[in-house]
Design an enzyme around this catalytic site. Structure first.
Site, PDB file in Angstrom:
ATOM      1  CG  ASP A   1     -16.694   1.227 -21.455  1.00 38.11           C
ATOM      2  OD1 ASP A   1     -15.515   1.165 -21.045  1.00 38.11           O
ATOM      3  OD2 ASP A   1     -17.693   1.073 -20.726  1.00 38.11           O
TER       4      ASP A   1
ATOM      5  CB  SER B   1      15.879  -6.386   0.943  1.00 38.95           C
ATOM      6  OG  SER B   1      17.078  -6.863   1.455  1.00 38.95           O
TER       7      SER B   1
ATOM      8  CD  GLU C   1      10.523   7.073  -1.519  1.00 34.41           C
ATOM      9  OE1 GLU C   1      10.198   5.873  -1.601  1.00 34.41           O
ATOM     10  OE2 GLU C   1      11.325   7.622  -2.276  1.00 34.41           O
TER      11      GLU C   1
ATOM     12  CE  LYS D   1       9.859  -1.977   4.151  1.00 41.05           C
ATOM     13  NZ  LYS D   1       8.958  -3.068   3.863  1.00 41.05           N
TER      14      LYS D   1
HETATM   15  S1  IVH Z   1      13.230   1.175  -1.840  1.00 40.14           S
HETATM   16  C1  IVH Z   1      17.386  -0.258  -2.667  1.00 40.14           C
HETATM   17  N1  IVH Z   1      10.974   2.352  -1.186  1.00 40.14           N
HETATM   18  O1  IVH Z   1      10.232  -2.715   0.903  1.00 40.14           O
HETATM   19  C2  IVH Z   1      16.069   0.184  -2.153  1.00 40.14           C
HETATM   20  N2  IVH Z   1      11.107  -0.011  -0.993  1.00 40.14           N
HETATM   21  O2  IVH Z   1      13.232  -4.239   1.485  1.00 40.14           O
HETATM   22  C3  IVH Z   1      14.968  -0.657  -2.669  1.00 40.14           C
HETATM   23  N3  IVH Z   1       9.024  -1.062  -0.230  1.00 40.14           N
HETATM   24  O3  IVH Z   1      10.452  -5.369  -0.928  1.00 40.14           O
HETATM   25  C4  IVH Z   1      13.664  -0.488  -2.038  1.00 40.14           C
HETATM   26  N4  IVH Z   1       7.853   0.799  -0.067  1.00 40.14           N
HETATM   27  O4  IVH Z   1       9.034  -3.701  -2.109  1.00 40.14           O
HETATM   28  C5  IVH Z   1      11.646   1.184  -1.292  1.00 40.14           C
HETATM   29  N5  IVH Z   1       9.038   3.529  -0.665  1.00 40.14           N
HETATM   30  C6  IVH Z   1       9.692   2.376  -0.780  1.00 40.14           C
HETATM   31  C7  IVH Z   1       9.094   1.136  -0.468  1.00 40.14           C
HETATM   32  C8  IVH Z   1       9.841  -0.036  -0.580  1.00 40.14           C
HETATM   33  C9  IVH Z   1       7.829  -0.518   0.068  1.00 40.14           C
HETATM   34  C10 IVH Z   1       9.338  -2.497  -0.134  1.00 40.14           C
HETATM   35  C11 IVH Z   1      10.002  -3.076  -1.347  1.00 40.14           C
HETATM   36  C12 IVH Z   1      10.980  -4.076  -0.841  1.00 40.14           C
HETATM   37  C13 IVH Z   1      11.101  -3.755   0.592  1.00 40.14           C
HETATM   38  C14 IVH Z   1      12.511  -3.268   0.868  1.00 40.14           C
END
Ligand code: IVH
Length: 688
Positions: free
Chosen positions: A47, A92, A129, A131
């Site tokens: 700070d 997506s 990974e 989601k």
């Molecule tokens: S990859 C071309 N990795 O899931 C690939 N997406 O439809 C692009 N999401 O709205 C996405 N975790 O926000 C990817 N480890 C991850 C993810 C991820 C969450 C979400 C992303 C998107 C949806 C994919």
């Protein structure tokens, strides 16, 4: 007169070198704090540096740059967001909801077929990974400086939310030297569960609307026109991909290598990212993360599999708007729609009436939910849950399964507002709500069979006198058939009476008789706790036993005498007095003794030892064996104060699994941190 040289010389006054140094220091410490979770300096020092920079910038506004650490907060409210056309569309991904095995196998088979790989080719290497359940954001860096942050929108055009995204401490505003001139990093903005709970708690305190789930709260914060409000929502970020990148700027051959590189540049990358070979590894990851899901500090709705090699990704390409090289493999939803079939009111041990929504069975978060607590009348009214309503129910991690919201458009005409009954649904006694309390209570006491059952179960509890095998089914039978009305009746149960109960085998009846016999030899704290006096938990029972030594002394103690006990305040003292002033309660105690319930009595303690008097503790996270209440009781019994938030006045923070921002704050302030073992050791040591 002037030479070009003079133009390039900075005007005298502001210390540009100091500004640069402050930028460097503040960026460094923000990264340590927000991303690595390992602050090197206390909050106060951070700070101080921050204020020093602010002061210079106020005096010399020309020195303010967009990557200055002061620019995280302080933007002006917007009338609306500007549109941003994505340089590279935000796609997506295809979703699999199939079972563990078939989802992963179908994807792997498809990838191999499309690559034209036969049996002789090796297993495809993937990155697996999580989601994350938040919202996708594109971060655009030019010459290493964050210049724009945008939502996904329709994939082609999103909204410019730069001001709000700047408030996220985990997102670097400036990158180290040597990064590509144009670099777009993509990832998920989300809210941790503990931050979500705390946010809703604050909203409730302010009497404002609570959020349905962490994702909605995060999305609301990102799309908040006033960045000052966004700054109050503690958002987090995980990196998982890229948008536009200057071609040829870096030599990277795989997705995994990209993630490592991004991490080295200061972007937060989730720890649960692995390389997986072929479908079996993907299946194992899906299973492992499924098991971990509830204990993660944030919501996920599935896992994502991505082909690791970038050349193979390119070869696979896209179908419409989805890449062929990635798939999301979902878990059962943690939120579902169902209908409320009834609202029942349950009666607890202390007579508390709890409205419970009876649901059409629904599979959510991996289990079938048929009930959801509505907590109390105010809460039921606030959510306005009515019989027949279609509701969203949620079950995630350590969050209590609950009805999060009603879909008003689906309400049947004439559905009535829920009101708490004014009489106990079990015994018909009056139900009363004390001033300042949220709960209605049945005033029937032990006349109420629901309270009687709960009182018996409590007395029989493992931590009270412990009567093994006396569970709720048996207690229901015993109370409903009129065989047991009071605690002493338990000890009058003979083998014949027990064996004649429906569905009771001789052997089980014999076991209960033995368990009852065994429970007679108990301790004073267990017995006292077992009586179920309101506000007398295990720790208080122990403190009372230690202080007075004998039961009669406790039964006859005045309020003043009770107040001398370390753990006892006015409310508890009053409750103990009231309990022992009731002749029927004294009668129960006498009869229990007459039935042979005994314990060793002790001598009164000479004077209360309060080894931790004056010390303030904060509890956070889940401890391995102690509940939060138990830990609190033990600390209070030793004279310590247990506070809700960490400040400079905190002496110790006791942290368990999933400890969140409180632990971070304690670390930053340099406060002593204990785990459960450390707490127990401290209590033991201080007890002498
Ligand atoms: S990859 C071309 N990795 O899931 C690939 N997406 O439809 C692009 N999401 O709205 C996405 N975790 O926000 C990817 N480890 C991850 C993810 C991820 C969450 C979400 C992303 C998107 C949806 C994919």
């Amino acid at each position: 007169m002037t030479t070009p040289d003079l133009f390039d010389t900075p005007p005298p006054g502001p210390d540009r070198a100091r500004v640069a140094e402050l930028h460097r220091l503040l960026h460094h410490h923000a990264h340590r704090y927000y991303v690595l979770d390992e602050p090197e300096i206390p909050d106060a020092e951070y700070d101080r540096l921050f204020r020093e920079l602010q002061a210079i910038e106020t005096a010399h506004p020309e020195l303010v740059t967009p990557d200055s650490p002061t620019q995280r907060v302080g933007g002006k409210p917007l009338a609306q967001f500007a549109s941003v056309r994505h340089a590279v569309p935000m796609l997506s991904i295809r979703t699999e909801t199939d079972t563990e095995a078939s989802g992963a196998e179908a994807f792997d088979a498809r990838v191999r077929r499309e690559l034209g790989w036969g049996e002789t080719e090796p297993a495809v290497e993937y990155v697996a990974e999580l989601k994350f359940d938040g919202l996708a954001i594109n971060l655009r860096y030019e010459q290493g400086v964050l210049v724009q942050a945008a939502t996904r929108g329709d994939g082609e055009v999103g909204e410019d939310v730069t001001q709000n995204i700047r408030t996220i401490g985990q997102i670097p505003l400036r990158l180290p030297d040597g990064v590509p001139a144009i670099l777009e990093v993509r990832g998920e903005v989300y809210l941790r569960r503990d931050d979500f709970n705390a946010l809703n708690e604050r909203q409730r305190e302010k009497g404002e609307k609570t959020f349905v789930n962490p994702r909605n709260a995060a999305a609301g914060a990102v799309r908040q026109l006033d960045p000052a409000i966004a700054a109050q929502r503690p958002l987090s970020f995980f990196t998982y991909g890229l948008g536009e990148v200057t071609p040829g700027a870096v030599q990277v051959a795989s997705h995994f290598a990209w993630l490592q590189l991004l991490k080295s540049w200061g972007f937060p990358v989730c720890e649960h990212v692995v390389i997986a070979r072929g479908a079996p590894d993907l299946i194992a990851f899906h299973r492992r993360m499924g098991e971990l899901r509830d204990s993660l500090p944030y919501d996920i709705d599935g896992v994502v599999y991505k082909v690791n090699r970038l050349d193979l990704q390119q070869q696979l390409g896209f179908v419409t708007r989805e890449p062929r090289w990635a798939v999301a493999h979902k878990y059962p939803a943690q939120e579902m729609l169902t209908t409320v079939q009834a609202i029942e009111v349950q009666v607890g041990r202390t007579g508390k009436l709890t409205p419970v929504a009876k649901l059409a069975p629904v599979f959510v978060g991996g289990v079938t939910m048929t009930n959801a607590t509505l907590h109390n009348e105010d809460e039921a009214r606030r959510k306005d849950v009515r019989i027949g309503d279609t509701v969203i129910v949620r079950r995630a991690g350590d969050v209590i399964p609950e009805v999060v919201a009603v879909l008003p458009e689906k309400r049947l005409p004439g559905a009535e507002i829920f009101t708490m009954p004014r009489t106990c649904p079990v015994c018909g006694s009056a139900a009363a709500r004390e001033e300042g309390e949220a709960d209605y209570r049945c005033t029937g006491g032990l006349f109420c069979s629901a309270q009687r059952k709960q009182a018996i179960l409590h007395f029989a509890h493992r931590r009270a006198v412990e009567i093994e095998g006396l569970g709720d089914k048996l207690v229901d039978q015993l109370v409903d058939s009129g065989v047991v009305n009071t605690l002493p009746d338990l000890y009058r149960l003979g083998l014949t009476a027990l064996a004649s109960l429906e569905r009771m085998a001789d052997k089980s009846a014999q076991n209960i008789v033995e368990a009852l016999e065994k429970s007679k030899q108990t301790t004073l704290p267990r017995f006292l706790f077992g009586l179920g006096i309101r506000h007398v938990g295990e720790a208080t029972a122990k403190a009372l036993a230690r202080h007075f030594g004998k039961l009669d002394a406790i039964m006859d103690a005045s309020e003043e005498q009770l107040l001398q006990v370390a753990d006892v305040g006015p409310v508890v003292a009053q409750s103990i007095r009231t309990f022992f002033e009731q002749p029927h309660n004294r009668e129960v105690v006498e009869q229990l003794r007459a039935c042979g319930v005994t314990w060793e009595e002790g001598e009164p303690a000479p004077a209360e030892v309060q080894p931790l008097a004056g010390k303030t503790f904060v509890l956070t996270g889940t401890l391995p064996t102690l509940s939060r209440d138990q830990a609190k009781d033990m600390l209070e019994a030793a004279g310590a104060k247990v506070a809700g938030s960490v400040s400079k006045k905190t002496d110790y923070v006791v942290a368990g699994a999933e400890a969140g921002s409180k632990l971070e704050k304690a670390q930053a302030l340099g406060i002593a941190i204990l785990d459960e073992a450390g707490l127990l050791a401290l209590l033991e040591a201080s007890a002498g």
